[in-house]
Design an enzyme around this catalytic site. Sequence first.
Site, mmCIF file in Angstrom:
data_model
loop_
_atom_site.group_PDB
_atom_site.id
_atom_site.type_symbol
_atom_site.label_atom_id
_atom_site.label_comp_id
_atom_site.label_asym_id
_atom_site.label_seq_id
_atom_site.Cartn_x
_atom_site.Cartn_y
_atom_site.Cartn_z
ATOM 1 N N GLY A 216 -12.080 -24.514 3.110
ATOM 2 C CA GLY A 216 -11.085 -24.312 4.450
ATOM 3 C C GLY A 216 -11.702 -23.632 5.183
ATOM 4 C CD GLN B 125 -13.059 -19.369 9.584
ATOM 5 O OE1 GLN B 125 -12.058 -20.294 8.886
ATOM 6 N NE2 GLN B 125 -14.115 -19.655 8.941
ATOM 7 C CB CYS C 269 -16.074 -17.059 5.491
ATOM 8 S SG CYS C 269 -15.455 -17.061 6.299
ATOM 9 C CG LEU C 270 -16.846 -22.691 6.641
ATOM 10 C CD1 LEU C 270 -15.959 -24.349 8.082
ATOM 11 C CD2 LEU C 270 -18.439 -23.173 6.091
ATOM 12 C CG HIS D 194 -10.964 -16.870 2.574
ATOM 13 N ND1 HIS D 194 -11.809 -16.265 2.475
ATOM 14 C CD2 HIS D 194 -10.789 -17.564 3.920
ATOM 15 C CE1 HIS D 194 -12.482 -16.603 3.379
ATOM 16 N NE2 HIS D 194 -12.240 -17.014 4.247
ATOM 17 C CD GLU D 195 -9.243 -20.860 5.504
ATOM 18 O OE1 GLU D 195 -9.448 -20.152 6.634
ATOM 19 O OE2 GLU D 195 -10.337 -21.034 4.384
ATOM 20 C CG HIS E 110 -9.436 -16.124 8.184
ATOM 21 N ND1 HIS E 110 -10.693 -16.009 8.937
ATOM 22 C CD2 HIS E 110 -10.217 -17.205 7.944
ATOM 23 C CE1 HIS E 110 -11.904 -15.949 8.025
ATOM 24 N NE2 HIS E 110 -11.773 -16.854 7.201
HETATM 25 CO CO CO Z 1 -13.339 -17.236 6.068
#
Ligand code: CO
Length: 183
Positions: free
Chosen positions: A45, A50, A104-105, A146-147, A150
């Site tokens: 995701g 991000q 998470c990236l 999660h997204e 963000h």
């Molecule tokens: Co993330």
Amino acid sequence: MSLTICTYGNPILRKKAEEVTEITGEIHELAKDMLETMYEERGVGLAAEQVGRSERMFVIDIPPDSDMGDDGVRENPDVEMPLVFINPKITAHTEDIQVGPEGCLSFPEIFANVERWYEVDAEYTDLEGHVKQLHAKGLLARAVQHELDHLNGVLLVDRMSHVKKVALGGKLKRLVKETKKAL
Ligand code: CO
């Protein structure tokens, strides 16, 4: 075109994303670039913040072999991937909470257990401008939550236990330092 990922310590990750008012060519391009970036970084995701953007938008692609419950049965067999969510919201959820490992990236090499609703209903606009409903379970439901976090400026570090946050203290500090140095 693959994009640069903003890591923890970059102030953009704390901003609240802005509603997309029109699905332009630029939005299509952004979705394509976000997917390319997510695949390259081996994530499931990625939210627009991000990659340094302010649109309320994220992408998800859960591979079939990760879409399995504890019983080895697919949790979301009818959902076609990848998914592009524009102006998403969660409209309903079951009370059932599942604790699971999350990465998470924007937090490379950091993983923590996070509590999430096991099942959610989401509403979003797709790239064709159609309003869609999604019923998601397991990892897909986790990814949506999660997204969506963000887009509200909420991060993995806010969702992990206090004990875990303390244990990761040195790693998190180093990450912030590296991020700030690169800004
Ligand atoms: Co993330």
